[in-house]
Design a protein around this motif. Structure first.
Motif, short mmCIF file in Angstrom:
data_model
loop_
_atom_site.label_atom_id
_atom_site.label_comp_id
_atom_site.label_asym_id
_atom_site.label_seq_id
_atom_site.Cartn_x
_atom_site.Cartn_y
_atom_site.Cartn_z
N SER A 1 -1.64 -8.81 -1.39
CA SER A 1 -1.34 -7.69 -1.83
C SER A 1 -0.95 -7.40 -3.12
O SER A 1 -0.42 -8.33 -3.85
CB SER A 1 -0.15 -6.71 -0.83
N MET A 2 -0.97 -6.52 -3.82
CA MET A 2 -0.43 -6.28 -5.07
C MET A 2 -0.05 -4.85 -5.46
O MET A 2 -0.61 -4.02 -4.62
CB MET A 2 -1.55 -6.86 -5.95
N PRO A 3 0.42 -4.23 -6.40
CA PRO A 3 0.73 -3.01 -6.88
C PRO A 3 -0.75 -2.24 -6.93
O PRO A 3 -1.72 -2.93 -7.35
CB PRO A 3 1.39 -2.92 -8.14
N CYS A 4 -0.95 -1.01 -6.48
CA CYS A 4 -2.33 -0.51 -6.62
C CYS A 4 -2.57 -0.22 -8.08
O CYS A 4 -3.77 -0.06 -8.46
CB CYS A 4 -2.32 0.93 -5.63
N TRP A 5 -1.70 -0.09 -8.75
CA TRP A 5 -1.74 0.34 -10.33
C TRP A 5 -0.93 -0.72 -10.99
O TRP A 5 0.32 -0.98 -10.50
CB TRP A 5 -1.51 1.84 -10.69
N PHE B 1 -16.88 0.07 -1.31
CA PHE B 1 -16.02 -0.61 -2.00
C PHE B 1 -15.23 0.38 -2.77
O PHE B 1 -15.49 1.08 -3.36
CB PHE B 1 -16.90 -1.68 -3.20
N GLU B 2 -13.74 0.12 -2.45
CA GLU B 2 -12.87 0.89 -2.88
C GLU B 2 -11.33 0.06 -2.78
O GLU B 2 -11.16 -0.92 -2.13
CB GLU B 2 -12.64 2.23 -2.42
N LYS B 3 -10.39 0.69 -3.46
CA LYS B 3 -9.09 0.13 -3.36
C LYS B 3 -8.66 0.24 -1.98
O LYS B 3 -9.02 1.32 -1.17
CB LYS B 3 -8.04 0.79 -4.29
N GLN B 4 -7.90 -0.65 -1.30
CA GLN B 4 -7.59 -0.69 0.14
C GLN B 4 -6.05 -0.43 0.11
O GLN B 4 -5.15 -1.55 -0.21
CB GLN B 4 -7.89 -1.73 0.80
N LEU B 5 -5.42 0.63 0.25
CA LEU B 5 -3.93 0.73 0.49
C LEU B 5 -3.46 0.22 1.81
O LEU B 5 -3.79 0.11 2.73
CB LEU B 5 -3.53 2.13 0.64
N LEU B 6 -2.41 -0.81 1.51
CA LEU B 6 -1.59 -1.51 2.58
C LEU B 6 -0.37 -0.71 2.92
O LEU B 6 -0.27 -0.84 4.36
CB LEU B 6 -1.42 -2.88 2.03
N ASN B 7 0.42 -0.36 2.02
CA ASN B 7 1.64 0.30 2.39
C ASN B 7 2.07 1.06 0.88
O ASN B 7 1.71 0.56 -0.07
CB ASN B 7 2.89 -0.62 2.83
N ALA B 8 2.86 2.16 1.43
CA ALA B 8 3.42 2.80 0.20
C ALA B 8 4.68 3.71 0.83
O ALA B 8 5.10 3.72 2.06
CB ALA B 8 2.51 4.11 0.13
N THR B 9 5.42 4.05 -0.04
CA THR B 9 6.78 4.85 0.26
C THR B 9 6.59 6.13 -0.75
O THR B 9 5.93 5.94 -2.09
CB THR B 9 8.00 4.03 -0.37
N VAL B 10 7.04 7.16 -0.20
CA VAL B 10 7.05 8.61 -0.90
C VAL B 10 8.28 9.09 -0.89
O VAL B 10 9.16 8.93 0.25
CB VAL B 10 5.81 9.50 -0.17
N ALA C 1 3.10 1.77 -4.20
CA ALA C 1 1.83 1.62 -3.42
C ALA C 1 1.30 0.21 -3.49
O ALA C 1 1.12 -0.06 -4.57
CB ALA C 1 0.85 2.60 -3.93
N ASN C 2 1.08 -0.55 -2.38
CA ASN C 2 0.54 -1.71 -2.69
C ASN C 2 -0.96 -1.86 -1.95
O ASN C 2 -1.11 -1.34 -0.84
CB ASN C 2 1.50 -2.78 -1.89
N CYS C 3 -1.69 -2.51 -2.60
CA CYS C 3 -3.23 -2.54 -2.22
C CYS C 3 -3.45 -3.84 -1.77
O CYS C 3 -3.01 -4.78 -2.69
CB CYS C 3 -3.89 -1.84 -3.28
N THR D 1 4.13 19.31 4.39
CA THR D 1 4.95 18.67 4.97
C THR D 1 5.12 17.26 4.88
O THR D 1 5.16 16.62 6.02
CB THR D 1 5.45 19.18 6.66
N PRO D 2 5.16 16.53 3.68
CA PRO D 2 4.95 15.20 3.53
C PRO D 2 6.14 14.39 4.33
O PRO D 2 5.64 13.22 4.85
CB PRO D 2 5.10 14.88 2.11
N ALA D 3 7.29 15.13 4.36
CA ALA D 3 8.63 14.07 5.02
C ALA D 3 8.17 13.78 6.44
O ALA D 3 8.79 12.84 7.03
CB ALA D 3 9.85 14.93 4.81
N GLN D 4 7.28 14.52 7.31
CA GLN D 4 7.07 14.52 8.34
C GLN D 4 5.42 13.66 8.99
O GLN D 4 5.36 13.47 9.81
CB GLN D 4 7.02 15.90 9.34
N ALA D 5 4.91 13.36 7.50
CA ALA D 5 4.04 12.63 7.93
C ALA D 5 3.83 11.22 7.46
O ALA D 5 4.66 10.53 7.25
CB ALA D 5 2.57 12.98 6.94
N ASP D 6 2.59 10.26 7.82
CA ASP D 6 2.58 8.89 7.59
C ASP D 6 2.61 8.69 5.97
O ASP D 6 1.92 9.50 5.46
CB ASP D 6 1.27 8.47 8.14
N PRO D 7 3.58 7.77 5.58
CA PRO D 7 3.69 7.90 4.14
C PRO D 7 2.44 7.11 3.39
O PRO D 7 2.09 7.61 2.42
CB PRO D 7 5.01 6.93 3.73
N ASN D 8 1.70 6.26 4.36
CA ASN D 8 0.48 5.86 3.72
C ASN D 8 -0.44 7.22 3.36
O ASN D 8 -1.12 7.19 2.40
CB ASN D 8 -0.09 4.90 4.61
#
Length: 998
Positions: A814-818, A787-796, A805-807, A891-898
């Protein structure tokens, strides 16, 4: 005890020649047991004289000899797992008797000794029992541990390995998790005697204070004849309290009638970590302001050689068996010397077994069985403690210029071998004496006394070598330390059973049984610890100068149970059984009375009915079965008692302080299970099917509740309240699609499913309790669920900072993770949601054996587990701890934002670590060849075979960590939650074995 074992062995050696001479006295019958149709020799078949005590076992060529016979003719009964029972009349003096057994792996006439008052034919038992023909398996495929012998061969039995280090094991689970706070291990018996089966002994070389040396692996697979597995309360009622997790009964080899027959088995092989140079994930770091990747070649150079080695495996066993109608014996001795993939990991064990059967007259038999193993197991630091895997997984180019670490994270691997020395010294003795008596044709009884003694010394030694290794990573550890725990575990068994049978009518037979068992377990330990040696070269705790600690404790537990059973058989095809057992256990609370467990079963051999003649051409045998039974799980020792701890009082006067509040109403967890199934044999014994559905409910599960400190006690109190449910299906399919005089193809398939669900936590409104890190016991979900928060989508942004970040909101949306305040851990955060179960709901295996010309055997096994998740702690420490080693860190810009958001969430989003751990393993492959007799005689042997076997050859898995099987073994995980973090993966092994008979 060791002296007694040596004495028995010496006496046995003296009896070999006299027994051989006795074999020549009296009437004799000799011959061979072969397979009907192909005439393939059948080893390990049991041949006995009906109405007499004479018995023999066929050798590798299928040959047998019975002596001490009287009269003109006798009736022989021949049994072998996987074949139909055959009875035939033989003339005394005939030495060319040929017994042809009809193949039938699911034979209903096979005898079962587990879970019944006496040996009973399988067709009379209403519950499923999985049988592993150990002697047949080890005759073809070299098996190096007990758990390897069990793995994949009994549906519903799951092995959860802890580490790939040699000398270690894992946790066994039978039909899922049945307890929320107590252990989930099945009971283990050897020849009807309960033995210690702790899966996590040894010095604390893993994080969370545990190791993974398993006591069940003390048993030598080459000494085993067969294994019977009872999978739950419906079958284990007669074992009572502590049996609700199932029972594994290991039956060792016994003596055989005839002259002494010697066997020498030699194995040589290698253990290694497959593809280790490319297996570790690539780490990144900053070097001179540039992002660069770690080079494995640079790490190998820094270590002064390979990080992991090829470890040698060697084992030698010598055994002898023989006897006469009055005395039979089996004795063996073996030496195992196995080296792991790490230089500090090895196992060196000496073992011996002596089994003696004494038959003074046809109605009385005494069996004396004893097994002993001794020797050290050396372990390496791993799993969060440190060590080679740890320092390599976290290697970073940032440390290339570090004159001490040279790219490794904490230390060069060879330095860990110098600083930390973990080992366990072992002496394990199991012995029993059994008396069997049949004073009349209608009454028989037996009495068994058993004793299991384990003495294990767990050691951690750190010599003072600070002048040799000035690495600040070790700190005071390089100044020296000694930590010793000496454990003595004794288990005593007294078991009595009596059965009276009579024919109520010509078509109705009644069997009435009564019995009782007494089990006593004691665990005594002495602990000593000291730190800092004043000078190098010292090694005793008495020589340490600081933090010297000692401790001592003794715990005892006893169970006394009695039972009665009635079985009625109609026309030897319909069997009805009812039983009742009553237990008292010393761990029960003072207000709790005796517990009673009922059992009912039905077995109907429908294929023996007249109407089945219409189906005989297609399905030769068919049996329906059903059973209901209950068994228990005792509370932890002393959990029910109110206890006080000794403390210094006023003016250093002796005093006590409250320790645990206890619970006088505490009773056992209660398992209630019913199962339904069938066994079928079809297509002229070319196809066997076994199917079982089970429904197992645990009630009165023990949980812990917080107590008010104002009453004088702190902490928690155990109480009976919870309930959980396990349901599932089990399939066993054995097929022989092709069979001729030259070629035989045998296929096997096991499949088991398990659905686990918590029904109640015992308190109104209580829906969940924490069961560990990221793990809950939650009503309506599996025990130990993730059991934990489940991230659905995020932007960085370009630097990896989280913008949105939406969970999952737990309601399908969905709703904001925080929350709106932008802070983690507040009430308006996204909820924790169910991410998956931590134990596999589906497991199974495929096997195939091809036999050519009755001499060349090709055997293979693939096993699999599906539908579960494991926490990938290796990625956790690489990406989110210790500065970061993953591409997302640089290299965060080249990776999956989630992925970037989860890595940079400061451990608030961890669902990406809880990943699919399903796998399929190419577990075993063996090619073996039986040399022709003419060739064997040139080596002065009666038979000879050679085999090459590989284990853990390949893994197919989506798991993102190092190994889907390895995991932490102790601490809050306790083997119930799969959490793998820098644990040594399972090793690949190749073994060449030579088996010679004399």
């Amino acid at each position: 005890m060791r002296h007694a074992l040596v004495t028995i062995a010496a006496a046995l050696a003296a009896l070999v020649l006299p027994a051989s001479r006795a074999a020549a006295q009296g009437g004799t019958i000799a011959g061979a047991v072969v397979t009907l149709g192909t005439a393939e020799p059948i080893p390990s078949a049991q041949i006995m004289v009906v109405g007499g005590t004479q018995r023999a076992t066929s050798d590798a060529r299928g040959q047998f000899r019975l002596t001490g016979l009287s009269g003109a003719t006798v009736t022989l009964e021949v049994r072998r797992i996987g074949y139909k029972v055959t009875r035939l009349s033989a003339r005394v003096g005939d030495e060319n008797v040929r017994v042809a057994l009809e193949s039938n792996p699911a034979s209903l006439e096979a005898l079962v000794v587990t879970g019944t008052p006496g040996a009973t034919e399988k067709k009379a038992i209403g519950n499923s029992i999985s049988t592993v023909d150990a002697a047949a398996v080890t005759a073809i495929a070299p098996i190096t541990s007990m758990q390897s012998l069990l793995n994949g061969r009994a549906p519903g039995v799951v092995l959860q390995s802890a580490t790939g280090a040699v000398g270690t094991g894992g946790h066994l689970r039978v039909r899922g998790l049945a307890s929320l706070s107590l252990g989930n291990e099945p009971l283990v018996y050897v020849d009807g005697v309960r033995v210690d089966n702790d899966p996590s002994t040894g010095p604390a070389n893993q994080a969370f204070g545990s190791s993974s040396i398993s006591r069940i692996n003390d048993i030598n697979p080459d000494d085993i004849e067969s294994i019977e597995v009872l999978k739950g309360p419906s079958a284990a009622t007669l074992y009572g309290t502590e049996a609700s997790n199932g029972v594994i009964n290991i039956i060792t080899k016994k003596g055989r009638d005839g002259a002494a027959r010697w066997n020498v088995l030699a194995k040589q092989g290698v253990n290694y970590l497959q593809n280790w140079k490319t297996r570790f994930p690539t780490n990144y770091g900053l070097l001179n302001g540039q992002v660069v990747a770690v080079s494995m070649d640079s790490l190998i150079n820094a270590n002064g050689g390979d990080i992991f080695r090829n470890g040698r495996y060697q084992e030698t066993q010598v055994s002898v068996s023989g006897g006469s109608s009055a005395l039979s014996y089996y004795a063996s001795g073996n030496l195992l010397d196995s080296q792991g993939a790490e230089p500090s990991n090895s196992e060196r064990h000496y073992g011996a077994r002596v089994n003696v059967g004494i038959n003074p007259n046809p109605r009385f038999r005494t069996s004396i069985d004893a097994g002993y193993v001794s020797g050290p197991t050396n372990l390496s630091a791993e799993a969060g403690f440190g060590g080679r895997v740890w320092s390599t997984v976290l290697a970073t180019p940032t440390n290339y210029n570090n004159p001490i670490r040279h790219g490794f994270y904490s230390a060069i691997p060879v330095e860990y071998d110098e600083v930390y020395h973990f080992w366990q010294d072992l002496d394990h003795l199991t012995g029993s004496i059994r008396f069997e008596n049949e004073p009349t044709d209608w009454f028989q009884h037996r009495l068994t006394f058993g004793y299991d003694n384990v003495q294990q010394g767990d050691n951690l030694f750190q010599p003072r070598i600070d002048s040799l290794i000035p690495n600040p990573s070790f700190g005071s550890d390089a100044l020296g330390l000694k930590d010793v725990t000496q454990n003595t575990i004794n288990t005593r068994t007294i078991d009595y059973a009596a059965t009276a049978t009579w024919n109520v009518r010509p078509t109705i037979k009644s069997s009435t049984s009564v019995g009782g068992q007494y089990y006593h377990n004691s665990a005594y330990y002495v602990y000593a610890h000291g730190e800092v040696f004043p000078t190098p070269g010292l090694s005793s705790i008495d020589a340490t100068t600081t933090n010297r600690v000692n401790d001592e404790d003794l715990t005892e537990n006893a169970t006394l149970g009695v039972y009665g059973q009635e079985q009625v058989a109609w026309r030897d095809r319909l069997f009805l059984t009812a039983a009742l057992r009553s237990d008292q256990n010393s761990a029960f609370g003072t207000n709790f009375k005796r517990v009673t467990y009922p059992k009912y079963s039905l077995s109907w051999v429908a294929s023996d009915e007249a109407f089945w003649s219409h189906f005989k051409d297609y399905v030769q045998t068919f049996r329906f079965r059903g059973a209901y039974g209950e068994a228990g799980k005792a509370p932890a020792t002393y959990a029910a008692l109110r206890t006080f701890a000794s403390v210094p009082g006023y003016n250093d006067s002796p005093a006590v302080t409250p320790q645990f509040i206890g619970n006088p109403n505490l009773g056992p967890e209660r398992g209630k299970e019913y199962e339904l199934g069938f066994d079928a044999n079809a297509l002229d014994d070319r196809l066997d099917l076994q199917f079982t559905y089970y429904h197992k409910k645990t009630t009165d599960a023990i949980l812990n509740r917080q107590i008010t400190p104002s009453i004088g006690f702190s902490g928690t109190q155990p109480f009976n309240a919870g309930a959980l449910l396990n349901t599932g299906l089990e399939w066993t399919v054995r097929a022989t699609p092709y069979r001729s005089e030259r070629v035989k193809v045998d296929l096997g398939f096991n499949l088991a499913t398990n659905q686990n669900r918590i029904l109640s936590l015992g308190q109104p409104g209580l829906t969940f309790v924490t069961a560990g890190t990221y793990v809950q016991h939650h009503v309506g979900y599996p025990a130990y669920g993730w059991f934990e928060k489940q991230l659905l989508n995020a932007t960085v942004d370009a630097k990896g900072n989280i913008l949105t970040a939406n969970c999952a909101d737990g309601k399908g949306g969905s709703m904001p993770c925080w929350g709106a305040d932008g802070k983690w851990g507040t009430a308006d955060d996204a909820p924790l949601v169910y991410l998956g179960r931590s134990t596999p709901p589906v497991e199974g295996s495929y096997t195939a054996t091809v036999t050519l010309y009755d001499r060349l055997h090709l055997y293979t096994m693939l096993d699999f587990e599906r539908g579960w998740k494991k926490l990938d702690g290796t990625t956790r420490v690489r990406c989110t701890f210790f500065g970061g080693r993953c591409p997302e860190n640089f290299t965060p810009a080249q990776a999956d934002p989630n992925r970037v958001a989860e890595v940079n969430s400061n451990h608030n989003l961890v669902d990406f670590l809880i990943t699919n751990a399903s796998f399929t393993k190419f577990r075993e492959f063996t090619v073996s060849y039986d040399l022709p007799s003419s060739v064997a005689r040139q080596f002065r042997t009666t038979r000879a075979s050679i085999a090459l076997s590989g284990h853990n050859l390949h893994t197919w898995t989506p798991y993102t960590g190092l190994e889907p099987e390895s995991m932490f073994n102790g601490g809050s995980r306790g083997g119930n939650t799969s959490w793998e973090q820098t644990v040594l993966p399972q090793l690949t092994q190749w073994v060449l074995s030579v088996n010679l008979g004399f």
